[in-house]
Enzyme design. Structure first.
Site, PDB file in Angstrom:
ATOM      1  N   HIS A 263     -11.787   3.561  -2.345  1.00 49.50           N
ATOM      2  CA  HIS A 263     -11.663   3.329  -3.789  1.00 49.50           C
ATOM      3  C   HIS A 263     -11.589   1.833  -4.030  1.00 49.50           C
ATOM      4  CE1 HIS A 263      -7.600   3.366  -2.144  1.00 49.50           C
ATOM      5  NE2 HIS A 263      -7.290   2.538  -3.122  1.00 49.50           N
TER       6      HIS A 263
ATOM      7  N   HIS B  87     -11.397  -0.531  -0.641  1.00 45.76           N
ATOM      8  CA  HIS B  87     -10.651  -0.379   0.607  1.00 45.76           C
ATOM      9  C   HIS B  87     -10.234   1.079   0.763  1.00 45.76           C
ATOM     10  CE1 HIS B  87      -6.087  -0.716  -0.585  1.00 45.76           C
ATOM     11  NE2 HIS B  87      -6.738   0.030  -1.432  1.00 45.76           N
TER      12      HIS B  87
ATOM     13  N   HIS C  77     -10.308  -1.788  -6.380  1.00 43.49           N
ATOM     14  CA  HIS C  77      -9.317  -2.444  -7.232  1.00 43.49           C
ATOM     15  C   HIS C  77      -9.878  -3.783  -7.694  1.00 43.49           C
ATOM     16  CE1 HIS C  77      -6.024   0.182  -5.944  1.00 43.49           C
ATOM     17  NE2 HIS C  77      -6.399  -0.006  -4.688  1.00 43.49           N
TER      18      HIS C  77
ATOM     19  N   HIS D 251     -16.443  -8.152  -4.012  1.00 46.29           N
ATOM     20  CA  HIS D 251     -17.565  -7.218  -3.808  1.00 46.29           C
ATOM     21  C   HIS D 251     -17.802  -6.891  -2.340  1.00 46.29           C
ATOM     22  CE1 HIS D 251     -18.048  -8.053  -8.016  1.00 46.29           C
ATOM     23  NE2 HIS D 251     -18.925  -7.078  -8.112  1.00 46.29           N
TER      24      HIS D 251
ATOM     25  N   GLU E  99      -2.345  -5.401  -7.131  1.00 44.74           N
ATOM     26  CA  GLU E  99      -3.413  -4.463  -6.810  1.00 44.74           C
ATOM     27  C   GLU E  99      -3.747  -3.558  -7.993  1.00 44.74           C
ATOM     28  OE1 GLU E  99      -4.099  -2.419  -2.696  1.00 44.74           O
ATOM     29  OE2 GLU E  99      -3.116  -0.940  -3.962  1.00 44.74           O
TER      30      GLU E  99
ATOM     31  N   CYS F 170      -5.018   7.413  -0.990  1.00 46.07           N
ATOM     32  CA  CYS F 170      -5.472   6.079  -0.587  1.00 46.07           C
ATOM     33  C   CYS F 170      -6.297   6.098   0.695  1.00 46.07           C
ATOM     34  CB  CYS F 170      -4.287   5.127  -0.431  1.00 46.07           C
ATOM     35  SG  CYS F 170      -3.470   4.812  -1.998  1.00 46.07           S
TER      36      CYS F 170
HETATM   37 ZN   LIG Z   1      -5.983   0.994  -3.007  1.00 37.85          ZN
END
Ligand SMILES: [Zn+2]
Length: 147
Positions: free
Chosen positions: A41, A27, A43, A78, A129, A37
């Site tokens: 990237h 995201h 998570h 994914h 997260e 952010c």
């Molecule tokens: Zn993030």
């Protein structure tokens, strides 16, 4: 699962079910105040959903665990969260932040629960997260899911 202690939610229902799930997603947060952010990237999200009710269905379930996994983990695993129609890069209430993803999980689950005869309710979505950050989303009492 490592993170297995979750904040509990007070209620008067007879049955409470909790389902742990995890999914790997990418995201980005499309706002300059989001700093790093803003860059795409990934998570590994850990979700725990709390479902409660007083009645079981014809199979003796409050809700089928597999259907919860399908609604959340299989939907988001994914994928790039920003690509999902439910998120919107133009409206902060729909950026795929942890807060909004937790609320979205609640909405998807409650929408499904509303179709069940035994009428279970989703009381809480816990969404981790990172190892040090998580969000808890609890719907306002008496508020129905937005469909
Ligand atoms: Zn993030």
């Amino acid at each position: 699962m490592l993170q297995q202690i979750y904040p509990s939610v007070a209620h008067d229902f007879s049955y409470e079910l909790n389902k742990d799930m995890h999914f790997a997603s990418a995201h980005f947060v499309p706002h300059e105040s989001a700093g790093a952010c803003q860059n795409m990237h990934g998570h590994t999200y850990f979700a725990n959903v709390t479902i409660a009710g007083d009645e079981l269905d014809e199979t003796g379930f409050l809700v089928n665990f597999q259907s919860l996994k399908k609604l959340v983990a299989k939907e988001f695993d994914h994928t790039l969260l920003n690509d999902h129609e439910v998120f919107d890069d133009r409206d902060p209430n729909f950026f795929p932040t942890t807060e909004v993803v937790a609320r979205t999980i609640y909405e998807r689950i409650q929408k499904h629960l509303d179709t069940l005869k035994n009428k279970p309710v989703c009381l809480q979505v816990f969404l981790r997260e990172t190892p040090t950050s998580y969000v808890v989303y609890r719907p306002k009492r008496g508020k129905k899911s937005e469909s």
